[in-house]
Design a protein around this motif. Structure first.
Motif, PDB file in Angstrom:
ATOM      1  N   CYS A  41       4.081  -2.588 -12.026  1.00 10.62           N
ATOM      2  CA  CYS A  41       5.126  -3.601 -11.991  1.00 10.62           C
ATOM      3  C   CYS A  41       4.521  -4.977 -12.231  1.00 10.62           C
ATOM      4  N   GLU A  42       4.920  -5.618 -13.319  1.00 13.44           N
ATOM      5  CA  GLU A  42       4.319  -6.898 -13.639  1.00 13.44           C
ATOM      6  C   GLU A  42       4.749  -7.985 -12.665  1.00 13.44           C
ATOM      7  N   TYR A  43       5.978  -7.929 -12.191  1.00 14.65           N
ATOM      8  CA  TYR A  43       6.416  -8.889 -11.169  1.00 14.65           C
ATOM      9  C   TYR A  43       7.470  -8.266 -10.280  1.00 14.65           C
ATOM     10  N   PHE A  44       7.678  -8.930  -9.158  1.00 13.89           N
ATOM     11  CA  PHE A  44       8.598  -8.399  -8.157  1.00 13.89           C
ATOM     12  C   PHE A  44      10.045  -8.725  -8.520  1.00 13.89           C
ATOM     13  N   GLY A  45      10.927  -7.866  -8.068  1.00 13.98           N
ATOM     14  CA  GLY A  45      12.359  -8.124  -8.286  1.00 13.98           C
ATOM     15  C   GLY A  45      12.884  -9.155  -7.303  1.00 13.98           C
ATOM     16  N   LYS A  46      13.866  -9.889  -7.745  1.00  9.66           N
ATOM     17  CA  LYS A  46      14.431 -10.928  -6.883  1.00  9.66           C
ATOM     18  C   LYS A  46      15.339 -10.314  -5.805  1.00  9.66           C
ATOM     19  N   GLU A  93       0.838  -1.204   0.000  1.00  6.02           N
ATOM     20  CA  GLU A  93       0.000   0.000   0.000  1.00  6.02           C
ATOM     21  C   GLU A  93       0.873   1.254   0.000  1.00  6.02           C
ATOM     22  N   GLU A  94       1.978   1.145   0.718  1.00  5.93           N
ATOM     23  CA  GLU A  94       2.841   2.326   0.863  1.00  5.93           C
ATOM     24  C   GLU A  94       3.486   2.741  -0.446  1.00  5.93           C
ATOM     25  N   ASN A  95       3.594   1.810  -1.365  1.00  3.12           N
ATOM     26  CA  ASN A  95       4.312   2.127  -2.608  1.00  3.12           C
ATOM     27  C   ASN A  95       3.506   3.049  -3.510  1.00  3.12           C
ATOM     28  N   LEU A 145       9.271  -5.003  -4.475  1.00  5.63           N
ATOM     29  CA  LEU A 145       7.903  -4.701  -4.924  1.00  5.63           C
ATOM     30  C   LEU A 145       7.901  -3.669  -6.044  1.00  5.63           C
ATOM     31  N   GLU A 146       8.943  -2.858  -6.090  1.00 12.10           N
ATOM     32  CA  GLU A 146       9.084  -1.888  -7.178  1.00 12.10           C
ATOM     33  C   GLU A 146       9.696  -2.517  -8.427  1.00 12.10           C
ATOM     34  N   GLY A 147       9.990  -3.817  -8.330  1.00  7.57           N
ATOM     35  CA  GLY A 147      10.519  -4.519  -9.500  1.00  7.57           C
ATOM     36  C   GLY A 147      12.025  -4.505  -9.621  1.00  7.57           C
ATOM     37  N   LYS A 148      12.695  -4.018  -8.596  1.00 11.38           N
ATOM     38  CA  LYS A 148      14.166  -3.938  -8.644  1.00 11.38           C
ATOM     39  C   LYS A 148      14.787  -5.247  -8.143  1.00 11.38           C
ATOM     40  N   GLU A 185      -2.135  -6.722 -10.245  1.00 14.51           N
ATOM     41  CA  GLU A 185      -2.677  -5.422  -9.857  1.00 14.51           C
ATOM     42  C   GLU A 185      -1.830  -4.701  -8.820  1.00 14.51           C
ATOM     43  N   LEU A 186      -0.969  -5.450  -8.162  1.00 12.48           N
ATOM     44  CA  LEU A 186      -0.188  -4.873  -7.071  1.00 12.48           C
ATOM     45  C   LEU A 186       0.646  -3.704  -7.553  1.00 12.48           C
ATOM     46  N   ASN A 187       0.946  -2.819  -6.582  1.00 10.37           N
ATOM     47  CA  ASN A 187       1.863  -1.729  -6.861  1.00 10.37           C
ATOM     48  C   ASN A 187       1.338  -0.844  -7.997  1.00 10.37           C
TER      49      ASN A 187
END
Lengths: 271, 271
Positions: free
Chosen positions: B9-14, A269-271, B82-85, B3-5
């Motif tokens: 971002c289609e997927y999370f960064g490792k 949520e914070e993002n 979560l930002e995809g990084k 839908e997140l973020n």
């Protein structure tokens, strides 16, 4: 020193004792890799020499030995050193943990060569660190490592250590749980631990960590002796009183939750 | 997950959790080195980021944190993921031993993100392996690792473990023997060990192992609290009943001498 070895050799070759890590050579440190490549003679248990085959060159003399030939390996290293050759003496994992470091120094000592034969030790990644990495974070806090092999350690000492490890609520790491000849020790060890540890305590069994045939089972203390994958190439980690398992990982809580707020913060949520 | 973020971002960064080893980057594995270099964001305790400064590039985002900011480090890693990084979360030694692995998984768990955020753990060389390598072969057999920091572990648990370690005749490795605030714990620990261990038991104190300011003292149990070099960057190893010291090295006999002939063989004559 000049007269030694028939005067053919002005000084002795350096012996570098190298831990080659858990298996795959991508876990070797740069320092270990360079030392292996630089050695004129590479000495070790045949399986470990095979494992690091991709980093050895045709110009290096390889001296593979059988299991239980540890004394011969160290003697060969010393002899090659006396001939002026640089030697890499390799052990799996870290050479200082159930590896060749101690025996080499004992043999050098008996030959009154301490300080005369140059020796360097290069640390490696112990198998149990790779096992931990394979399943999450089962260690995180104080831990014990105990080998169940009674070839060199009296079984009474091993039993004493198992009881002490349980009494101390350590994370317990078991090496050498079984061999061709030793089939019952793991069950005996389990029963000793069950005297004071709950049967549902999380445990993990990992065979051949980082190697192509790696296999992992997350289970509980009461079942650690019930899997076919247990052999000399297997490491077992039994959690402490703060260890839990979720859908994917085995985790030992270090204690942050007792001291800090670890409640959900809805980071998404914070993002 | 899509839908997140805000759907950005289609997927999370490792997140790769990396043990950077005892200090000098020549002890990093190839796998750890490549993972650090590949990460878009590198997160860790400021001292560790400084230590690995020579392998970081100007294009990487560095997020150094203070000591005791471990929760913030893990939260930052999750947020960046979560930002995809892609994130490298670094710990000294092995990240699974008193490192960031466990806390990261606890925080991911609390956020209900287990299995959603991709995480990989890359093992490293623990400081105590480098300490062992610096003085010979003080471990070689079953051992315990105990941190004297009571920040997260109740002091009663630490005392219990010290007593258990002594009862089991383990080689005892002590982490975090002293800090700015904790000055008396090492003496208390020593006195507990002296209840059952001889005061002349060999011990070694190593500060800043593999770093430019490395210092080593080989001493005995009764004197482990009498040296100025003891700090948070110091590791102490206390031998077991089979440990001895010669002119150069601290060596724990594994037991070969009980089973095999280790008498002098005059190897030099044989050549």
């Amino acid at each position: 020193m000049m007269e030694l070895n028939g005067g053919q050799c002005e000084y002795f070759g350096k012996i570098t004792v190298i831990g080659t890590g858990p298996g795959d050579t991508e876990h070797l440190s740069k320092k270990a890799l360079e030392a292996v490549k630089k050695a004129e003679v590479v000495i070790g248990y045949s399986s470990y020499l095979k494992q690091i085959g991709d980093i050895l060159s045709v110009n290096q003399e390889k001296m593979p030995f059988n299991m239980k030939d540890e004394i011969k390996r160290c003697e060969a290293a010393v002899k090659k050193s006396l001939e002026g050759k640089t030697v890499a003496l390799v052990s799996g994992g870290d050479a200082g943990i159930y590896g060749m470091s101690g025996l080499l120094l004992e043999i050098i000592d008996k030959e009154s060569l301490t300080g005369k034969v140059p020796v360097e030790f290069i640390p490696g990644i112990p198998a149990f660190c790779a096992v931990s990495a394979a399943v999450g974070a089962p260690i995180t806090n104080d831990f014990c490592v105990i080998s169940l092999s009674n070839l060199l350690t009296p079984w009474e000492d091993i039993e004493k250590r198992l009881r002490a490890a349980a009494a101390g609520d350590f994370v317990i790491i078991i090496y050498n749980p079984k061999s061709m000849k030793r089939k019952e020790e793991l069950t005996i060890a389990k029963n000793i631990l069950l005297e004071s540890i709950d049967k549902n305590r999380p445990a993990v069994i990992v065979k051949a960590v980082t190697r192509p045939d790696e296999e992992t089972v997350i289970t509980t203390l009461e079942n650690i002796d019930k899997f076919d994958i247990v052999s000399m190439n297997t490491t077992i980690i039994i959690g402490n009183g703060n260890t839990y398992v979720n859908d994917l990982y085995m985790i030992t809580r270090r204690g942050y939750g007792n001291k800090y707020d670890l409640s959900k913060k809805d980071m998404m949520e914070e993002n």
